[in-house]
Enzyme design. Structure first.
Site, PDB file in Angstrom:
ATOM      1  N   ILE A 701    -118.463 -25.623  -5.747  1.00 34.39           N
ATOM      2  CA  ILE A 701    -119.164 -24.434  -6.259  1.00 34.39           C
ATOM      3  C   ILE A 701    -118.228 -23.504  -7.025  1.00 34.39           C
ATOM      4  CG2 ILE A 701    -120.977 -24.435  -4.497  1.00 34.39           C
ATOM      5  CD1 ILE A 701    -119.353 -22.331  -2.968  1.00 34.39           C
ATOM      6  N   GLY A 702    -116.954 -23.866  -7.116  1.00 36.83           N
ATOM      7  CA  GLY A 702    -116.016 -23.036  -7.861  1.00 36.83           C
ATOM      8  C   GLY A 702    -114.628 -23.613  -7.807  1.00 36.83           C
ATOM      9  N   GLY A 704    -110.244 -22.491  -8.862  1.00 36.90           N
ATOM     10  CA  GLY A 704    -109.294 -21.493  -9.330  1.00 36.90           C
ATOM     11  C   GLY A 704    -107.896 -22.056  -9.327  1.00 36.90           C
ATOM     12  N   GLY A 707    -107.057 -24.044  -6.045  1.00 38.05           N
ATOM     13  CA  GLY A 707    -107.808 -25.228  -5.659  1.00 38.05           C
ATOM     14  C   GLY A 707    -109.295 -25.028  -5.838  1.00 38.05           C
ATOM     15  N   ASP A 834    -106.037  -8.172  -7.166  1.00 37.68           N
ATOM     16  CA  ASP A 834    -106.802  -9.044  -8.076  1.00 37.68           C
ATOM     17  C   ASP A 834    -108.294  -8.758  -7.927  1.00 37.68           C
ATOM     18  OD1 ASP A 834    -107.161 -10.941 -10.034  1.00 37.68           O
ATOM     19  OD2 ASP A 834    -107.195 -12.629  -8.642  1.00 37.68           O
TER      20      ASP A 834
END
Length: 1003
Positions: A701-702, A704, A707, A834
């Site tokens: 589902i994503g 970065g 990982g 962040d």
């Protein structure tokens, strides 16, 4: 022939001549009428037929003079009034073909031009021109003096820039000159002093590039009645010759940087009625008010004024508003102030005033606001304070006032706020005060009041603070009459008896503080109405029995303190369902094992001095349980440090391990062939064998830098978790290890409803899996900026849900709560570093949770910076000082959060906005500084609704404040959160701005 007969042909000729002239005049009038109507219709067409002018239609029967926007004289147009008509476009050159125009009002529209429209130069009879609150830009031309007949010129609220032309001083017919809220360079031409007929001059809120001085030549304006130069970066001193402006009635030089003394001649002006000099650096003593007998409002607050308040205030019989707060005034408040017949608002707080209050305050005037807090005042409150029944506020906290409260307060029906904490008051509260109809806030903490609480409270009361007094007896059952009560603090008194069931009927209650009293009996269990309760403190009483399981249903409770009582039995497992940021059950008689969710450092002191409690987390400092925890095949009860140590050793393995894992992935159930260990941070209903089969490409589902993230359904039961897989790679190993350790250390030590939960860690020699709670609605970034195809793929059936403004505001508040907790409530402040919309995750109810703590940094203490080796973060969200110095503190998160607020209100991305400025911050600041109509030009059209515009604009402005270039100008997250929670009200910072607004309302 007689003389009379000889005149007959002459008479006939005269009648004929008159008749012909009449016919000619009528024909000419009809011709002019037709020409003017054609010009007006062309004007409407030029502006693309705006809806408010739909009734401008050609007609032979009805004249255009009947149109409500048109003024005529002798059948010819003399005035056009089109304010707030939503007109776009430019001023056409043919407008002055209306030869007799004397007045034009185009204010509050969206007209544009590059420079002042010179089309008006041809309107030879023009006397009044109002172009205020439009979108005009550029310079005002140097030859503006050609409009010699002008008597009123208003171009305020535009984006005119450059210098104010010197030639404006040649418009000697001007009576009114309004140049406010433009972007002129800051200097004011002395030639304005040549406008000998000027009566009103407005130069306020110039967005000046350079500071300016108030020219002494202005004092030549002998007819000037109204001077408004607030907030225009004025420096230097007020000219001593200001006393020569004999006609001056209204003077506002507030919100500048003026210094020096207030000229004594100022108060020689006999017509002066309103003086605003607040928020400057004026010093010295207040001059004697020799001739200022007409002064109605005087505001000298927020300066550096010293000395005492002059005794001659008694001469100001018309004075209705007096504000001297935030100065360094000392001495006694003159008794004569209490005898002023017109006094309505008195605000003297935050000074060094001493002595007793004027005894006649309120007796001779319709006093409404009485604010004298934070001084060194002694004695009693004046007995006649509410003599005329108009009093709405009594604010006198932080003094040394004593004695009993005036009985008249008990019958003061207009009272809304009584704020008297931190004094030496004593005795009983006047009986009627508790039930005053309009009373909203009653704050009496830190005094020596006695007596019992009343049977009933005012139904309108929202905040009651009576802590640190000597109130006794029971809490009466009639307390439930105050159904609007949100905050109740009765701690540190002598109250006794049981906690009445009627308290649980207060459905608006958010904070209940009853600690340090003499309460006994058991805790209430029928608490279904406490749906908004966030803080409950009952420490240091004599409450006994068990903790009711129903406490686990208080879904928004974040602070629970039941310490130092006589509670017994086990801690209900239902408490672990709560998202508590602070829990204290110490010094009771509790038994059994604490719920595993509380076995972490965040609750290190929550269970002390309960001899029969146990746990397997050493830092809790209670007995160790002699049995293993359930619900996990492999658990660890060692400290987090003992987990991290082996992990570091694991990471020192050879680079070849990467290829081992890669090869395993090629096999069916490849991950299951490896040896894994699981470390839980909460009670789990799954093991690693439930997680590993879900680590497949279809569940991604994503992804970065560290990982991929997977959506994994675990059985039993069908629970969903999010799994971040960090795979070792020699090149990235050191960087990822630091991020991994940071995330584990922080997320395993903090608990907050608006911070994503780390459920457990699963690791082996080659990789690590971080298992989090799964949030159904994914990231804020996806909802704001995701394409429809991407959203439908990821969100499935929920992509049709509109992220309307109430949801966006809810998300902003939730994220602010999480960030405020990190900055202000953790034992060591945590800076995220962040923060961005993709790291704000949303659950099924659109509650926001902050995620991805891989770059987070713990500070040594609040406000102290730490120096980083490199700058990390995401473009568009990085604070400028961090990029330049690599030093971090909480204010870099405030900047990033401000960017998120701008995203929520504008719908735009943090960067790549298709503009010459790629940064959203630059784009928003430019629109804001240029004075453009933010509501129309900036706010997101997708969610912009009339009923939410004030809130959206307020949050947009908060985003502007949070992204200020200097960290010193940014508010703290605690302040940001407070503003967001009150965003449905006017955004004001504290009592001082409310005070100015209140004082101004008397003008």
């Amino acid at each position: 022939m007689t003389k009379t007969t000889s005149l007959i042909p002459l008479i006939h000729f005269s009648f004929y001549t008159i008749f012909v002239l009449h016919l000619f005049s009528h024909a000419n009038s009809k011709l002019i009428n037709a020409e003017e109507q054609a010009i007006l219709l062309n004007l409407k067409q030029h502006w693309q037929n705006p809806q408010p002018l739909r009734h401008w239609t050609p007609s032979n029967s009805a004249s255009h003079c009947s149109w409500p926007e048109i003024t005529c004289s002798d059948g010819s147009v003399t005035g056009i009034s089109l304010p707030s008509m939503n007109i776009n476009g430019t001023v056409p050159p043919f407008i002055c073909d209306l030869n007799n125009l004397t007045a034009i009002d185009f204010s509050f529209n969206y007209m544009t031009s590059n420079g002042f429209p010179k089309a008006f130069y041809n309107c030879s009879k023009l006397e009044t021109l109002d172009l205020s609150q439009n979108n005009f830009v550029g310079k005002v031309p140097d030859d503006i003096h050609w409009m010699a007949g002008l008597r009123q010129l208003n171009i305020g609220g535009n984006s005119f820039s450059g210098n104010i032309p010197v030639s404006i001083g040649q418009l000697t017919e001007l009576r009114i000159l309004q140049l406010f809220a433009c972007q002129f360079n800051g200097s004011f031409p002395p030639e304005i002093g040549n406008l000998s007929n000027l009566e009103r001059l407005e130069l306020a809120y110039m967005k000046a590039i350079m500071p300016a001085r108030l020219p002494s030549e202005f004092t030549k304006l002998k007819k000037l009645k109204y001077l408004w130069v607030a907030g225009s970066s004025l420096v230097g001193e007020i000219p001593n010759t200001i006393g020569e402006m004999a006609a001056l009635e209204y003077l506002d030089l507030s919100r500048n940087d003026l210094s020096g003394n207030i000229p004594s001649d100022l108060f020689m002006l006999k017509n002066l009625s309103v003086v605003f000099l607040y928020i400057n650096r004026l010093s010295g003593e207040i001059p004697r008010l020799v001739e200022a007998l007409n002064i109605d409002v005087l505001d000298l607050s927020e300066n550096n004024l010293t000395g005492s308040i002059p005794n001659d205030f008694e001469r100001l019989t018309k004075l209705s508003g007096l504000a001297l707060f935030f100065n360094q005034l000392s001495g006694k408040i003159p008794d004569s102030i209490g005898r002023l017949p017109g006094l309505i608002n008195l605000q003297l707080f935050e000074n060094n005033l001493s002595g007793t209050l004027p005894p006649d305050l309120g007796r001779y005037s319709m006093l409404e606001l009485f604010r004298v807090s934070s001084n060194s005042l002694t004695g009693q409150l004046p007995q006649h304070l509410c003599y005329n029944g108009r009093l709405t506020e009594v604010v006198a906290f932080n003094n040394s006032l004593s004695g009993q409260l005036p009985k008249s307060l008990g019958s003061c029906n207009h009272l809304k706020i009584v704020y008297l904490k931190n004094n030496r008051f004593s005795g009983n509260i006047p009986s009627g005060l508790w039930t005053v109809l309009n009373l909203n806030k009653l704050m009496l903490s830190n005094n020596s009041f006695t007596g019992e609480l009343p049977e009933r409270l005012s139904w309108n009361l929202s905040r009651l603070e009576i802590s640190h007094n000597k109130f006794s007896g029971k809490i009466p059952v009639g307390v439930s009459s105050s159904r609007n009560l949100e905050y109740l603090d009765a701690s540190n008194n002598l109250l006794n008896g049981s906690i009445p069931h009627e308290l649980t009927a207060l459905s608006c209650l958010t904070t209940l503080l009853l600690d340090q009293n003499r309460f006994s009996g058991s805790l209430p269990s029928h608490i279904l109405s406490w749906k908004k309760l966030t803080t409950l403190k009952l420490r240091q009483n004599a409450i006994s029995g068990q903790i009711p399981e129903e406490f686990g249903s208080l879904s928004v409770l974040t602070v629970l303190d039941l310490s130092e009582n006589q509670l017994s039995g086990q801690i209900p497992l239902q408490l672990s369902f709560l998202k508590l940021t602070s829990l204290n059950l110490s010094s009771n008689h509790l038994t059994g094992r604490i719920p595993i969710e509380f076995e972490n450092d965040a609750y290190a002191s929550s269970f002390l001095n309960n001899p029969h409690l146990c746990a397997n987390w050493p830092s809790l400092n209670i007995s160790k349980c002699n049995f293993k925890p359930q619900n996990s095949s492999k658990t660890s009860s060692t400290l987090l440090a003992s987990i991290i140590g082996p992990m570091i050793a694991i990471l020192l393995g050879s680079a070849a391990s990467f290829f081992v894992v890669r090869n395993c992935l090629k096999k069916k159930h490849g991950l299951m062939d490896l040896k894994w260990e699981l470390t839980p941070f909460q009670r789990l209903n799954f093991t690693e064998s439930d997680i590993l089969p879900g680590i497949i490409e279809n569940n991604v589902i994503g992804s970065g830098g560290s990982g991929k993230v997977y959506r994994v359904v675990v059985n039993p039961p069908r629970e969903i978790v999010a799994v971040k897989w960090i795979l070792n790679n020699k090149r990235l190993e050191q960087k990822l290890e630091k991020q991994f350790l940071a995330e584990v250390k922080i997320l395993s030590s903090i608990q907050h409803t608006n911070i994503v939960k780390l459920r457990c860690c699963i690791f082996n020699d080659h990789s690590k899996l971080l298992v989090y709670e799964y949030l159904e609605h994914r990231s804020l970034d996806l909802w704001l900026h995701g394409t429809s195809s991407r959203a439908s793929t990821i969100l499935g059936s929920v992509q049709h849900v509109v992220l309307d403004w109430p949801k966006r505001l809810k998300i902003a508040v939730g994220a602010a709560q999480g960030l405020s907790y990190m900055h202000h409530d953790c034992s060591r402040p945590i800076v995220h570093r962040d923060l961005k919309s993709s790291n704000i995750l949303l659950d099924s109810e659109f509650n926001a949770k902050i995620a991805d703590f891989g770059l987070a940094k713990m500070l040594i203490k609040h406000g102290q910076s730490a120096t980083m080796s490199t700058v990390v973060g995401s473009y568009g969200y990085i604070a400028p000082e961090y990029a330049h110095t690599t030093r971090v503190n909480e204010k870099i998160d405030v900047y990033s959060f401000g960017v998120i607020l701008l995203e929520l209100t504008t719908g735009r991305k943090a960067c790549d906005n298709g503009d010459e400025h790629t940064s959203l911050v630059e784009w928003a600041w430019r629109h804001f500084q240029e004075g453009r109509h933010v509501v129309d030009a900036c706010l997101d059209e997708e969610v912009k609704e009339l009923c939410y515009l004030d809130e959206m604009y307020g949050v947009f402005k908060l985003g502007i404040i949070c992204t200020g270039a200097s960290p010193l100008t940014r508010p703290s997250m605690k302040e940001v959160l407070k503003i967001l929670l009150q965003c449905n009200q006017t955004l004001v910072y504290g009592e001082k701005n409310i005070a100015h607004a209140t004082l101004t309302s008397t003008v």
